[in-house]
Write a protein that holds these residues in place. Structure first.
Motif, PDB file in Angstrom:
ATOM      1  N   TYR A  31      45.198 -59.987 -14.042  1.00 41.94           N
ATOM      2  CA  TYR A  31      45.004 -59.672 -12.613  1.00 41.94           C
ATOM      3  C   TYR A  31      45.077 -60.957 -11.780  1.00 41.94           C
ATOM      4  O   TYR A  31      45.845 -61.050 -10.810  1.00 41.94           O
ATOM      5  CB  TYR A  31      43.668 -58.963 -12.383  1.00 41.94           C
ATOM      6  CG  TYR A  31      43.428 -58.730 -10.902  1.00 41.94           C
ATOM      7  CD1 TYR A  31      44.214 -57.825 -10.201  1.00 41.94           C
ATOM      8  CD2 TYR A  31      42.458 -59.451 -10.206  1.00 41.94           C
ATOM      9  CE1 TYR A  31      44.032 -57.638  -8.828  1.00 41.94           C
ATOM     10  CE2 TYR A  31      42.267 -59.261  -8.838  1.00 41.94           C
ATOM     11  CZ  TYR A  31      43.052 -58.358  -8.157  1.00 41.94           C
ATOM     12  OH  TYR A  31      42.886 -58.174  -6.805  1.00 41.94           O
ATOM     13  N   GLY A  79      37.674 -62.140  -1.405  1.00 41.43           N
ATOM     14  CA  GLY A  79      36.772 -62.064  -2.548  1.00 41.43           C
ATOM     15  C   GLY A  79      36.272 -60.640  -2.675  1.00 41.43           C
ATOM     16  O   GLY A  79      36.960 -59.690  -2.272  1.00 41.43           O
ATOM     17  N   TYR A 109      38.254 -66.409 -13.708  1.00 39.16           N
ATOM     18  CA  TYR A 109      36.961 -65.886 -14.172  1.00 39.16           C
ATOM     19  C   TYR A 109      37.196 -65.070 -15.429  1.00 39.16           C
ATOM     20  O   TYR A 109      38.306 -64.568 -15.649  1.00 39.16           O
ATOM     21  CB  TYR A 109      36.245 -65.070 -13.080  1.00 39.16           C
ATOM     22  CG  TYR A 109      36.959 -63.835 -12.578  1.00 39.16           C
ATOM     23  CD1 TYR A 109      36.911 -62.625 -13.278  1.00 39.16           C
ATOM     24  CD2 TYR A 109      37.677 -63.864 -11.395  1.00 39.16           C
ATOM     25  CE1 TYR A 109      37.554 -61.491 -12.796  1.00 39.16           C
ATOM     26  CE2 TYR A 109      38.323 -62.734 -10.908  1.00 39.16           C
ATOM     27  CZ  TYR A 109      38.260 -61.552 -11.624  1.00 39.16           C
ATOM     28  OH  TYR A 109      38.897 -60.434 -11.153  1.00 39.16           O
ATOM     29  N   SER A 127      44.307 -62.705  -3.485  1.00 41.09           N
ATOM     30  CA  SER A 127      42.903 -62.594  -3.900  1.00 41.09           C
ATOM     31  C   SER A 127      42.373 -63.983  -4.207  1.00 41.09           C
ATOM     32  O   SER A 127      43.142 -64.883  -4.575  1.00 41.09           O
ATOM     33  CB  SER A 127      42.803 -61.733  -5.167  1.00 41.09           C
ATOM     34  OG  SER A 127      41.495 -61.792  -5.713  1.00 41.09           O
ATOM     35  N   VAL A 128      41.050 -64.129  -4.108  1.00 43.77           N
ATOM     36  CA  VAL A 128      40.442 -65.370  -4.614  1.00 43.77           C
ATOM     37  C   VAL A 128      40.734 -65.510  -6.109  1.00 43.77           C
ATOM     38  O   VAL A 128      40.755 -66.619  -6.654  1.00 43.77           O
ATOM     39  CB  VAL A 128      38.920 -65.409  -4.365  1.00 43.77           C
ATOM     40  CG1 VAL A 128      38.595 -65.486  -2.887  1.00 43.77           C
ATOM     41  CG2 VAL A 128      38.196 -64.236  -5.013  1.00 43.77           C
ATOM     42  N   ALA A 129      41.005 -64.382  -6.765  1.00 43.39           N
ATOM     43  CA  ALA A 129      41.322 -64.410  -8.204  1.00 43.39           C
ATOM     44  C   ALA A 129      42.651 -65.108  -8.479  1.00 43.39           C
ATOM     45  O   ALA A 129      42.948 -65.452  -9.621  1.00 43.39           O
ATOM     46  CB  ALA A 129      41.341 -62.986  -8.763  1.00 43.39           C
ATOM     47  N   ARG A 183      39.535 -50.254 -11.496  1.00 42.25           N
ATOM     48  CA  ARG A 183      39.445 -51.265 -12.566  1.00 42.25           C
ATOM     49  C   ARG A 183      38.737 -50.687 -13.791  1.00 42.25           C
ATOM     50  O   ARG A 183      39.142 -50.921 -14.919  1.00 42.25           O
ATOM     51  CB  ARG A 183      38.687 -52.492 -12.045  1.00 42.25           C
ATOM     52  CG  ARG A 183      38.403 -53.517 -13.110  1.00 42.25           C
ATOM     53  CD  ARG A 183      37.897 -54.843 -12.553  1.00 42.25           C
ATOM     54  NE  ARG A 183      38.865 -55.873 -12.822  1.00 42.25           N
ATOM     55  CZ  ARG A 183      38.829 -57.108 -12.349  1.00 42.25           C
ATOM     56  NH1 ARG A 183      37.884 -57.473 -11.532  1.00 42.25           N
ATOM     57  NH2 ARG A 183      39.751 -57.982 -12.673  1.00 42.25           N
ATOM     58  N   GLN A 186      28.702 -64.295  -2.219  1.00 38.27           N
ATOM     59  CA  GLN A 186      29.548 -64.742  -3.336  1.00 38.27           C
ATOM     60  C   GLN A 186      29.865 -66.226  -3.172  1.00 38.27           C
ATOM     61  O   GLN A 186      30.113 -66.688  -2.057  1.00 38.27           O
ATOM     62  CB  GLN A 186      30.855 -63.935  -3.319  1.00 38.27           C
ATOM     63  CG  GLN A 186      31.779 -64.176  -4.491  1.00 38.27           C
ATOM     64  CD  GLN A 186      33.035 -63.287  -4.431  1.00 38.27           C
ATOM     65  OE1 GLN A 186      33.549 -62.979  -3.359  1.00 38.27           O
ATOM     66  NE2 GLN A 186      33.522 -62.878  -5.587  1.00 38.27           N
ATOM     67  N   PHE A 211      38.600 -50.211  -5.533  1.00 39.99           N
ATOM     68  CA  PHE A 211      39.094 -51.244  -6.451  1.00 39.99           C
ATOM     69  C   PHE A 211      38.372 -51.221  -7.810  1.00 39.99           C
ATOM     70  O   PHE A 211      39.020 -51.212  -8.863  1.00 39.99           O
ATOM     71  CB  PHE A 211      38.915 -52.604  -5.761  1.00 39.99           C
ATOM     72  CG  PHE A 211      39.328 -53.788  -6.573  1.00 39.99           C
ATOM     73  CD1 PHE A 211      40.654 -54.191  -6.626  1.00 39.99           C
ATOM     74  CD2 PHE A 211      38.389 -54.539  -7.274  1.00 39.99           C
ATOM     75  CE1 PHE A 211      41.045 -55.306  -7.373  1.00 39.99           C
ATOM     76  CE2 PHE A 211      38.764 -55.651  -8.017  1.00 39.99           C
ATOM     77  CZ  PHE A 211      40.094 -56.033  -8.070  1.00 39.99           C
TER      78      PHE A 211
END
Ligand code: NDP
Ligand code: 8X3
Length: 253
Positions: free
Chosen positions: A152, A183, A146, A139-141, A193, A242, A189
């Motif tokens: 996560y 992203g 953030y 993931s971009v995460a 969440r 995004q 999802f």
């Protein structure tokens, strides 16, 4: 040439289901798993008309069950060409000091340990055959922090570095490894969440065009079908709506 075989975790929804449909359409045999039996039955029924499908319920957090499922694969499905480690989830968006410890454990158990169990069960066969591809869904995460991303994002950072380290270990074999880093994409999802809160989940995608599961399936399929000497290490993909924000600053007023 005989059909290639893809093992897809988390095939009952979102990216996994879209990848199952895409790879089936391209003639691949499919091994599909997830926890929801009725979804698997539906997928199997739909896709069996176009390809060979072996589907079974599996919780990737259960190491014994993962090993047993891989050991029990029917002969025609045993030479796995592609492992798509897709099963995963985010739980909650609270700041760390308020998070539910069980949510953190569930994310670690699924996104990290589940991915490890599946990889460890399938990789020796790929190395022995000197062919195969492990595609992880990061993931971009895993790169950009953030607020509320805490555990996560950290699990996806694990996926990123584990993918690179796998490449280091597999040097000298023809086994490939790719980390796909999406992203914002619309799937179940956000519903997961926000623990079934439809309106909170819908707000995430309000007024924007997020990535679709088919966009991700397209990327996975592309990475999987490069010439055998080409390894796509990672692909970071965002919707146009995004981008990045400046660092947040807390000022004394
Ligand atoms: P979905 O919630 O739509 O799909 C998640 C899938 O994972 C489901 O099929 C679910 O199946 C499966 N799954 C969850 N826990 C387990 C488990 N313990 N054992 C087996 N299967 C499990 O979300 P996405 O398709 O969006 O997510 C797929 C992957 O993509 C995840 O790893 C996610 O972190 C990642 N991702 C998602 C993004 C997004 O914005 N949507 C962006 C970047 C990455 P079941 O419930 O039947 O077990
Ligand atoms: C899912 C994308 O931005 O919600 O991995 O973390 S994000």
């Amino acid at each position: 040439m005989s059909s290639q075989i893809a093992f897809i975790t988390g095939a009952t929804s979102g990216f996994g289901a879209a990848c199952a449909r895409r790879f089936a359409a391209e003639g691949w045999y499919l091994i599909l798993c997830g926890r929801r039996q009725e979804r698997l039955d539906k997928l199997r029924t739909g896709l069996s008309a176009i390809t060979r499908v072996h589907a079974f319920p599996l919780d990737v957090r259960d190491e014994v069950a993962v090993n047993a499922a891989v050991a029990a694969l029917p002969a025609e499905f045993s030479g796995i060409d592609l492992l798509l480690n897709n099963a995963g989830l985010a739980l909650g968006l609270e700041p760390a000091q308020r998070c539910d410890m069980q949510d953190w454990q569930d994310m670690v158990d699924t996104n990290i340990k589940g991915l490890l169990f599946c990889t460890r069960a399938i990789l020796p066969g790929m190395v022995a055959r000197n062919r195969g591809h492990v595609v992880n869904i990061g993931s971009v995460a895993g790169t950009y922090p953030y607020p509320g991303g805490n555990t996560y994002g950290a699990t996806k950072a694990f996926v990123k570095q584990f993918s690179r380290n796998l490449r280091a270990d597999l040097l000298g074999t023809r086994v490939r490894v790719t980390n796909i880093e999406p992203g914002m994409a619309e799937s179940e999802f956000s519903l997961v969440r926000f623990k079934g809160d439809d309106s909170k989940a819908a707000q995430v995608y309000q007024g924007v065009q997020p990535l679709s599961p088919e966009d991700i399936a397209d990327a996975v399929y592309w990475a999987a079908t490069r010439p055998a000497h080409v390894n796509i290490n990672s692909m970071e993909i965002m919707p146009v709506c995004q981008a990045f924000a400046p660092f947040a600053i807390s000022r004394d007023v």
